[in-house]
Motif scaffolding. Structure first.
Motif, PDB file in Angstrom:
ATOM      1  N   SER C  50     -12.202  29.037   3.295  1.00  0.00           N
ATOM      2  CA  SER C  50     -12.756  28.968   4.655  1.00  0.00           C
ATOM      3  C   SER C  50     -13.466  27.637   4.877  1.00  0.00           C
ATOM      4  CB  SER C  50     -13.730  30.122   4.865  1.00  0.00           C
ATOM      5  OG  SER C  50     -14.848  29.959   4.031  1.00  0.00           O
ATOM      6  N   SER C  51     -14.088  27.133   3.814  1.00  0.00           N
ATOM      7  CA  SER C  51     -14.773  25.853   4.017  1.00  0.00           C
ATOM      8  C   SER C  51     -13.756  24.743   4.238  1.00  0.00           C
ATOM      9  CB  SER C  51     -15.641  25.544   2.803  1.00  0.00           C
ATOM     10  OG  SER C  51     -16.681  26.463   2.734  1.00  0.00           O
ATOM     11  N   SER C  54     -12.400  24.584   7.479  1.00  0.00           N
ATOM     12  CA  SER C  54     -13.183  24.025   8.568  1.00  0.00           C
ATOM     13  C   SER C  54     -12.740  22.598   8.884  1.00  0.00           C
ATOM     14  CB  SER C  54     -14.664  24.021   8.197  1.00  0.00           C
ATOM     15  OG  SER C  54     -14.902  23.060   7.179  1.00  0.00           O
ATOM     16  N   LEU C  74     -11.447  13.924  12.141  1.00  0.00           N
ATOM     17  CA  LEU C  74     -11.415  15.192  11.417  1.00  0.00           C
ATOM     18  C   LEU C  74     -12.839  15.681  11.174  1.00  0.00           C
ATOM     19  CD1 LEU C  74      -9.416  12.913   9.811  1.00  0.00           C
ATOM     20  CD2 LEU C  74      -8.498  15.059   8.951  1.00  0.00           C
ATOM     21  N   GLN C  75     -12.956  16.981  11.006  1.00  0.00           N
ATOM     22  CA  GLN C  75     -14.247  17.573  10.667  1.00  0.00           C
ATOM     23  C   GLN C  75     -14.111  18.335   9.365  1.00  0.00           C
ATOM     24  OE1 GLN C  75     -17.238  17.276  12.376  1.00  0.00           O
ATOM     25  NE2 GLN C  75     -18.157  18.312  10.616  1.00  0.00           N
ATOM     26  N   ARG C  76     -14.940  17.981   8.398  1.00  0.00           N
ATOM     27  CA  ARG C  76     -14.949  18.679   7.111  1.00  0.00           C
ATOM     28  C   ARG C  76     -16.326  19.268   6.864  1.00  0.00           C
ATOM     29  NH1 ARG C  76     -11.168  16.134   3.543  1.00  0.00           N
ATOM     30  NH2 ARG C  76      -9.202  15.987   4.698  1.00  0.00           N
ATOM     31  N   ASP C  77     -16.374  20.209   5.965  1.00  0.00           N
ATOM     32  CA  ASP C  77     -17.670  20.712   5.524  1.00  0.00           C
ATOM     33  C   ASP C  77     -18.234  19.707   4.514  1.00  0.00           C
ATOM     34  OD1 ASP C  77     -19.818  21.954   4.241  1.00  0.00           O
ATOM     35  OD2 ASP C  77     -18.964  23.951   4.498  1.00  0.00           O
ATOM     36  N   PRO C  78     -19.331  19.050   4.844  1.00  0.00           N
ATOM     37  CA  PRO C  78     -19.841  18.012   3.930  1.00  0.00           C
ATOM     38  C   PRO C  78     -20.305  18.555   2.579  1.00  0.00           C
ATOM     39  CG  PRO C  78     -21.407  18.441   5.688  1.00  0.00           C
ATOM     40  CD  PRO C  78     -20.173  19.212   6.025  1.00  0.00           C
ATOM     41  N   ALA C  83     -17.288  28.220  -0.079  1.00  0.00           N
ATOM     42  CA  ALA C  83     -16.893  29.631   0.066  1.00  0.00           C
ATOM     43  C   ALA C  83     -16.696  30.260  -1.315  1.00  0.00           C
ATOM     44  CB  ALA C  83     -15.614  29.736   0.884  1.00  0.00           C
ATOM     45  N   GLY C 126     -13.989  18.844   1.739  1.00  0.00           N
ATOM     46  CA  GLY C 126     -15.204  18.056   1.694  1.00  0.00           C
ATOM     47  C   GLY C 126     -14.903  16.581   1.844  1.00  0.00           C
TER      48      GLY C 126
END
Lengths: 706, 698, 303
Positions: C50-51, C54, C74-78, C83, C126
């Protein structure tokens, strides 16, 4: 019949500057309710869900009705020409303790409603109750009613609820619970109406204040989200809201507090109050108002509402106290600012805690830090005026809700403790508050900051610690007849101006007896609830000669004044007051040789003046406490509004004969003594032991009665 | 039953929060990209630096391939550091700062210098990755930052990159005024920049601020925002502690305490409370290897240097005016510089700091001080005593001291207001500083008079001062035990001194290792081989399985035997050691890791005595570092050391053979109690029979 | 080569014999076809968590009529793949990696930290990932009562998943585990160019290390590695699907990894660190060059 409709100021608050409050509500909460025809007759809304014109009202007998009220009828249906609707009204007979209940039919489905009702010739305590079946799993709700501002030329006044959610499929009993708050038996009630209003919200369980599930419009109390709007009046709108905020601001700026609280705390409260101008919901506005009052940071100052009138969950029948956890510092160090929190005493259902165990954290924070942050949400918030005294928070963590405690049960998700049976401390243990079992019976213990009592005979029941209004006296346990060391345990100083009343009479009698036959006295006043100034004056007559040491104005003397700024100004003010306003301590017949130890812990108002009058009275008086008293050197003013909304704030400054303002400056002990964990686990009371040791070292010479 | 399930709803909320937060994090950023991917600054930005020619004159900018915007970018070489001076509105406010980097990690920070920039940085805010990046490799760093009027005099954006990187698109956007509680009262008694009276008073600073050098300073800018998927991040980080952290006794005693702070993370409503709680959890593991630090530990200088060193001891001269604490040893002045010493001298006593015993006060700072020195055992505090002066400089308001003269006459307890007695010192102003090494005196000809070693691996040796050369009593003073191959680090110096002792036929050696910083086992092995008879000592074992807890003695013995069979045994000493007839006095006070092993290897040798006030740190492990953009670094020990009895050692230091406390009566006369006890012993003509204890040190 | 390695290799060979006769016949590395019924799991079961999910492409770029955008957003979970909260690797997603660490949760070659690292959108989840030149070793722990599910992603430079060798090393005091091979789920990378390696190793008490090496030229990215207690379903699949017989070269490299692991046992503090020294200099202002931004960059809109 004709009648004109007008918007009026309403509510007793008007005399206290809250007149605008009633008017402020005029534009709200009435959009869907009924209205008047040209003849002035009230007609229910076309879409009204239920309407009761009281021609033949359907009464309801709630299960929780006081058994003493069962079978009693406290209203009559009365035909009257100027009934608001139809030909009849009901007249309540003023039996406040036995409210009348009138049923409302609601349809199936999850819906949101608003209830309105009209009254005249009195004050109605009205609330809409939604009573769900036991097996529904839902909790009953009670929604208070407050004026909308609509009124008629012949005296009818409209009350309304905020929107309330009902799950009709569960077939709840919905009814108006009404009683006459004016007590004169003339209160007329008519036109009870229910319309659809607002959006439905489901009841939800929650796990502590930080659980996001409750959202911003509800508060997690006892594991359930409580809708804030059920406990507060409607949201005042627009210009009227501005006028109302300005009105309250003016009350505070003119009348609140003394020098310290006006300079340091009032500005923060006013900032909070200004934020209510941007409120968009009743709860935002009224809780903002309540928070502003709480930010005044004063022991006499509080706001209350019915938001806390909800069912209890679980039990933590333990009392906590500030102290020195000397046995467990190796495991967990002391906080930079706050004292350690220890278990003082317990009753049944105390999560297995024992005296001397340590409460390390609540929701991961130091218990006092956690309790202080409740200022934004807790309508039972109690804080010392002195910024360095936190005893009120520690006392309120546990104990019964009926005594203002149970903060942990109300708001916490978890607590972390260190158990130290026999002095051997175990690893920390975190307990989920949701796992605390409901009561298995046995008395609730009251929290009086006394781990134990020390009379040779008698004294308060150590199983309950119920001191309350009683005064206990006797010889101190473990002392000899020759030593003649006597003590008194009491919490009230409410003399009420009667020199022979229950409190003053007992105190004066005690003073006479001690002067006659005691060689040492220990005054244990560790839960000083205050009272009136006469009681501490009588007590000081034991130890000092007569003298005026301060003036106590009855409320602020000059509106908006933060004086005195200097000692000179203070002395001038002191001299300007009549002698009747002075705190006169001592008496010529006092006993200068008698050692008197005063034990303090959580003491405010008259219980501040008492140690102030004792301190330094003579070398033979010594104050023992862990920190300063509350510093509540003032009186206070109360404001009451409809729907259970009340607030009060301190007013006035106490000025010493040396010109020093006292408010916010609690009395510091002569000897700072903390409860030690190592003492508590052995059943010892550190403060009492220190006081007794000092008294024994300084006993009045034998055979020297006065 | 219509009660809503909290779990269901909460998880739904979490998912929604993640989605919305990702949107929000992008939306919150003013600068954005056009449909064609072109970057554009926000029209309202108060600072917008594209690093184009002239934007930052003389800065190392150059054309790069696919710049974020314009043609050029700031280019940092490996280990390069650049500072860019910018101006922001003087009014206190909240800003959003962002910058884009590519090609390598960079530490980007806003340094706010106060009204007197010479004092150094008042407030430090770091930019952290938002998760937004571009297909051509640009990564956004950003943070919300707040500052008070006093801090805004000089503002520097600093970049440091260990591997080198490109930097572009630096933007600062005003986000509005501070909240009333942040702004504080007009008279400066509350809010950011308000004066405060030390850490004890700091709880009245606004949320996300701490009382530093007597002023409420923002610290929230040092950490990232609370992650939108906070439940996952919290569970992941909490699991790191349970999975990685190895020392068994500390797991048993301290892990539950650490997890209290994890509860705080779950309830936190602001970023500082959230992230500080995690770092607090790590510190509460209470282990000599297990630490936390942040960028501020590199960037924030000590504005109030104190030329005093404190040491635990026996305040025998002053117990009448200030009784000894039942829980803690007295804290004495070990040695002092000639200025910035508050008039205190060697032997004076520090009784209380802000009303608490100095050690109790220092321990309480675990809540806010990320670089607090930890100890594995639960009974000694030498690390904190040594660190006291730095903690006092930052967090204290008043000290209570007792001054004693050389004649042993002490005054009453005296209260010292730090602000009056020791004003902050501008950077670059020289003063007579001293290093704290737990040695009141140095005893070698070439020992540094200010106690400051030339380098971390300096080793000082020679004949002991005050001894007759004929006595052939040699001394060694050093801190490090690092050697990667037995020759680098301190390896060659130790070998050289061993040779000297052999050549000169030394009668005794006083090994003064009173501030033992650890290293590797290769360094102590050089000394063990010379002095100690060969024996199996211990076996270090990495953490094997998740949720392994302290084994029984029988299980521990089995592990020890298994380690032996796998060749994991730490065997100390040599057969027929050449220095077996040399008397060895090992002086210890604050000794961690390899410096725990050093006395462990010596313990019980007939010719050796260990002189110390108490046991060593007890950090018998190794550790692993995990760092989030240098802004949040935590280090976890992950293993434990077994001995033949099956016991584990971590959490129990090596006890001295001869317990010697520095005495106030000695210090006030310029005497070194521990050293003198050691010298007296080595001078004894007939050494008493050595203890034959082989048991586990306890 | 240590006898331990020989035993492990033997164990692998035995375990492979049940899969394909061809393996035993093959002396050198020969890819073994997945065993029947042990095919690669569906992408759903091995896809981004799920991360990682993202990660999304911004609508801020592209779009009809906009021409070819110069970049997409793009958008990542830093914080990477958090998860997998119970990941038994110290830092499976490399997000807490730092050049300043002298002992990190991944070793590379002889070093106790990564020596090659990558930052940016090429990483799978990430922001950070490892670059496979010298072999890397991820530190983990085992489970006392369950098998270990292992998953890792490698982005090759040559478009093939066949040149990589992954083992869940068993290097502990119980000597009860084998160096378990982690095969590729498919011979070719997915659309994003990533090869997924996945297997469930049988329960072992010995400490586990995730060993990842490349037998081909060219650098490859490694990201989003997970070692966790296997679920009941995963524990049914403990045979090394699609595995291979380790070559002598790989066995030597495994043995070298084992020596690296042993080398870093015990205390290691105080090694000189050029990065930390440079940082300290910079924090003192030494070596940090200070520049003044032009007034034109202040309090004004974008150009």
């Amino acid at each position: 019949m004709s009648r004109t409709i007008r918007r009026t100021a309403s509510g007793r608050g008007s005399a206290l500057g809250l007149g605008l409050l009633g008017a402020a509500l005029a534009l709200t909460a009435t959009a869907r309710a009924g209205d008047f025809d040209e003849s002035g007759r009230y007609l229910p809304a076309s879409g009204a869900i239920a309407f009761e014109d009281f021609a033949a009202p359907t009464t309801f007998v709630p299960e929780d009705l006081d058994p003493a009220c069962v079978g009693q009828v406290h209203y009559v249906v009365q035909a009257t020409a100027d009934a608001l609707s139809g030909a009849e009204v009901i007249v309540l007979d003023g039996a406040r303790d036995c409210p009348a209940s009138f049923a409302l039919e609601v349809p199936a489905g999850d819906r949101s409603y608003q209830a309105t009702v009209w009254l005249r010739h009195g004050v109605l305590n009205g609330e809409i109750v939604v009573d769900y079946p036991e097996d529904s799993g839902l909790q009953d709700i009670s929604v208070r009613m407050a004026p909308t501002g609509r009124a008629t030329s012949d005296g009818w006044v409209e009350l309304s609820t905020n929107s309330l959610s009902v799950e009709g499929d569960l077939d709840p009993d919905v009814y108006l619970r009404a009683s006459d708050a004016s007590d004169d038996g003339r209160l007329e009630v008519d036109a009870l109406e229910l319309v659809e209003e607002g959006s439905f919200s489901l009841q939800s369980t929650c796990d502590g204040l930080s659980d996001p599930i409750c959202g911003s419009e509800a508060v997690c109390i006892y594991g359930m989200c409580r809708e804030g709007r059920y406990a507060v009046p409607p949201l005042p709108e627009g210009e009227l809201r501005e006028q109302m905020v300005e009105s309250i601001r003016a009350r505070l700026e003119m009348f609140f507090g003394g020098r310290k609280t006006r300079l340091e705390d009032l500005p923060r409260a006013l900032e909070e109050l200004d934020r209510t101008l941007d409120a968009t919901t009743p709860w935002q506005f009224w809780n903002g108002f309540g928070t502003a009052i709480r930010r005044l940071h004063d022991w006499h100052t509080s706001a209350s509402s019915s938001v806390l009138a909800v069912p209890l969950r679980g039990r933590l029948n333990a009392c906590f106290i500030e102290g020195d956890a000397d046995l467990s510092h190796g495991l967990f160090p002391r906080d930079t600012r706050y004292a350690d929190i220890l278990v003082s005493h317990v009753g049944p259902d105390a999560a297995g805690l024992s005296s001397g165990d340590r409460l390390v954290a609540v929701d991961g924070q130091h218990p006092i830090a956690w309790a202080r942050q409740l200022v934004e949400i807790d309508w039972g918030y109690r804080v010392a005026t002195d910024a360095d005294s936190f005893a009120d928070f520690a006392e309120a963590l546990g104990g019964p809700p009926w005594a203002g405690g149970s903060l942990i049960l109300k708001y916490a998700s978890s607590i972390t403790v260190v158990r130290c049976p026999g002095g051997d401390c175990e690893p920390v243990e975190t307990i989920a508050v949701a796992d605390l079992a409901p009561t298995q019976g046995g008395a609730d213990v009251a929290c009086d900051n006394r781990p134990s009592y020390h009379f040779e005979e008698g004294g308060p029941d150590p199983a309950t610690h119920y001191v309350f209004e009683d005064i206990f006296r006797g010889r101190i346990a473990g002392t000899s007849q020759d030593e003649a060391v006597f003590g008194m345990v009491w919490d009230t100083l409410y003399g009420g101006g009667d020199p022979n009343g229950q409190v003053n009479g007992a105190l004066r009698e005690a003073v006479d007896e001690w002067k006659a036959g005691a060689r040492g006295v220990i005054l244990d006043h560790r839960a000083g609830n205050g009272g009136t100034i006469d009681a501490p004056e009588y007590l000081t007559q034991l130890v000092r000669d007569q003298r005026d040491i301060a003036v106590l104005p009855s409320g602020i003397a000059t509106a908006g004044s933060s004086a005195p700024a200097t000692a000179e100004e203070g002395i001038e003010l002191y001299s300007s007051y009549p002698t009747s306003a002075r705190f006169r301590v001592g008496a010529s017949g006092h006993d200068p040789e008698l050692p008197v130890a005063v034990i303090l812990h959580r003491d405010g108002s008259a219980s501040d003046y008492f140690p102030f009058g004792m301190k330094g009275a003579s070398p033979n008086v010594r104050l023992f406490a862990p920190h300063s008293t509350a510093g509540a050197f003032s009186t206070f003013i109360q404001f009451n509004y409809w729907g259970g909304l009340r607030f009060q704030f301190a007013s006035g400054e106490t000025i010493t004969d040396e010109g020093e303002p006292l408010i916010g400056q609690g009395v510091l002990p002569d000897e700072i003594v903390e409860q030690k964990q190592s003492d508590l686990v052995q059943g010892k009371d550190s403060l009492h032991e220190a006081a007794l040791a000092w008294v024994r070292e300084n006993l009045k010479p034998a055979g020297d009665p006065r | 039953m219509r009660l809503r399930s909290r779990a269901l709803v909460s998880s739904a909320l979490a998912t929604a929060a993640l989605a919305s937060a990702i949107t929000t994090s992008v939306a919150a950023l003013a600068s954005d990209f056009a449909e064609d991917g072109q970057f554009g600054f926000d029209a309202e930005a108060v600072v917008a630096i594209g690093f184009e020619p002239g934007d930052v004159p003389d800065a190392p900018t150059q054309p790069v391939e696919s710049p974020l915007e314009g043609e050029e970018a700031l280019v940092l070489e490996p280990f390069g550091s650049v500072g860019v001076l910018i101006e922001l509105p003087a009014e206190p406010q909240r800003i959003h700062a962002s910058v884009w980097i590519r090609g390598g990690e960079a530490a980007a920070a806003l340094s706010f210098y106060g009204a007197d920039p010479a004092m150094g940085i008042d407030t430090l805010a770091q930019l952290f990755p938002t998760g937004r990046m571009t297909s051509d490799g640009w990564i956004e760093l950003a943070n919300d930052v707040r500052y008070d009027a006093d801090s805004a005099a000089v503002i520097q954006v600093t970049f440091f990159s260990s591997g080198g990187c490109e930097i572009d698109g630096l933007e600062v956007r005003a986000m509005g005024p501070l909240a009333p509680e942040e702004l504080g009262d007009a008279d400066g008694t509350s809010g950011l920049g308000a004066s405060c009276e030390g850490a004890a008073d700091g709880s009245d600073c606004p949320v996300g601020a701490a009382c530093l050098y007597g002023t409420c300073r923002d610290v929230a800018g040092r950490v990232p925002p609370i992650p939108p998927n906070r439940d996952e991040v919290t569970d992941y980080l909490a699991a790191r502690l349970r999975i990685i952290f190895g020392p068994f006794e500390n797991r048993e005693i301290d892990l539950p305490i650490a997890e209290i702070a994890i509860e705080r993370m779950r309830n936190a409503t602001d970023s500082w409370t959230y992230w500080n709680a995690f770092m607090l959890a790590v510190r509460r593991l209470h282990d000599g290897h297990t630490t936390t630090n942040s960028l501020s530990d590199f960037y924030l200088r000590n504005q109030r240097p104190i030329a005093l060193c404190f040491i635990e001891g026996d305040g025998d001269l002053s117990h009448e005016v200030a009784p000894a604490d039942p829980s803690y040893l007295d804290v004495l002045v070990s040695h002092a510089g000639t200025d910035r010493n508050m008039g205190l001298r060697q032997g004076d006593r520090l009784v209380r700091v802000d009303g608490q015993h100095p050690i109790a006060w220092a321990r309480s700072l675990i809540e806010i001080h990320w670089s607090l020195s930890p100890t594995s055992n639960h009974v000694t505090y030498a690390e904190l005593a040594e660190q006291l002066r730095g903690l006092i400089a930052r967090y204290a308001h008043t000290l209570e001291v007792v001054r004693c003269d050389a004649a042993g006459e002490c005054g009453e307890v005296e209260v010292v207001d730090l602000d009056e007695a020791l004003p902050r010192l501008p950077d670059g102003v020289p003063f007579d500083g001293i290093a704290c090494d737990n040695r009141p005196l140095r005893h070698l000809e070439d020992s540094p008079p200010n106690h400051a070693a030339e380098a971390g691996d300096s080793v000082y040796g020679g004949l002991v001062l005050g001894s007759d050369p004929e006595e052939k009593i040699y001394g060694l003073e050093w801190e490090s035990l690092y050697s990667g191959d037995g020759s680098d680090g301190v390896g060659s110096a130790l070998r050289s001194w061993v040779d000297t002792w052999e050549e000169e036929d030394a009668a005794a050696v006083i090994l003064d290792h009173r501030s033992g910083n650890g290293g590797t086992l290769l360094a102590p092995a050089i000394l063990w081989d010379y002095f100690v008879e060969r024996r199996e000592s211990d076996a270090y074992v990495d953490r094997q399985r998740v949720f392994d807890e302290r084994p029984t003695l029988a299980e521990g013995q089995a592990i020890f035997d298994a380690a032996r069979s796998l060749g994991l045994m730490n065997v100390v000493g040599s057969t027929a050691p050449r220095g077996a007839d040399v008397k060895v006095a090992l002086l210890l006070t604050r000794d961690v890791s390899a410096s725990d092993w050093l006395p462990l290897g010596f313990k019980g040798s007939p010719n050796v005595r260990i002189f110390a006030p108490f046991q060593t740190n007890g950090a018998f492990s190794t550790r692993y570092q995990l760092s989030y953009w240098l802004g949040m670094t935590y280090v976890l020990a992950s293993g434990d050391t077994f001995v033949a009895s099956g016991e584990t050692l971590n959490g129990h230091g090596v006890e001295p053979d001869i317990v010697v406390l520095p005495r106030q009566s000695d210090l006030s006369q310029g005497r070194d109690s521990v050293f003198e006890a050691a010298l007296a012993w080595v001078r004894e003509p007939e050494p008493e029979r050595a203890p034959s204890r082989k048991e586990t040190p306890r | 080569m240590s006898s331990r390695s020989l035993v492990n290799a033997g164990l692998v060979a035995v375990s492979l014999s049940s899969l394909s006769f061809g393996v035993i016949a093959c002396g050198d590395e020969e890819q073994v076809a997945p065993a029947s019924g042990g095919g690669a799991p569906s992408s759903a079961s091995v896809g981004p968590t799920s991360s990682a999910a993202s990660t999304s492409t911004s609508s801020g770029a592209g779009g009809e009529g906009a021409g070819t955008p110069i970049r997409t957003i793009l958008q990542r979970d830093p914080f990477g793949n958090v998860a997998e909260t119970q990941n038994l690797l110290w830092d499976g997603d490399f997000e807490w990696e730092s050049a300043f660490a002298d002992q990190y949760g991944w070793f590379q070659g002889q070093s106790a930290n990564l020596t090659l690292r990558h930052l940016g959108p090429d990483c799978r989840s990430g922001l950070k990932c490892a670059v496979l030149g010298p072999d890397i070793i991820g530190l983990a722990v085992s489970s006392a009562d369950r098998g270990l599910y292992v998953s890792a992603w490698i982005r090759p430079s040559d478009g093939s998943c066949e040149g990589f060798r992954l083992f869940l090393l068993s290097e502990g005091i119980y000597s009860d585990g084998i160096d378990f091979p982690i095969p590729a789920a498919a011979a070719a990378p997915d659309d994003a160019g990533w090869c997924h390696f996945e297997a469930t190793a049988p329960q072992r008490d010995d400490k586990s290390y995730l060993f990842i090496s490349s037998t081909v030229d060219g650098e490859a990215l490694v990201d989003d590695a997970v070692v966790r207690e296997a679920t009941d379903g995963e524990e049914q699949r403990v045979e090394p699907r699609g595995a291979w017989v380790p070559s002598a070269d790989v066995i030597e490299r495994v043995d070298a990894a084992r020596q690296t692991i042993r080398r870093w046992r015990g205390p290691h503090e105080g090694a000189p660190h050029p990065g930390r020294d440079a940082m300290q200099r910079a924090s003192r202002g030494d070596g940090r060059v200070l520049y003044e931004a032009s007034p034109r960059t202040m309090a004004r809109g974008a150009r």
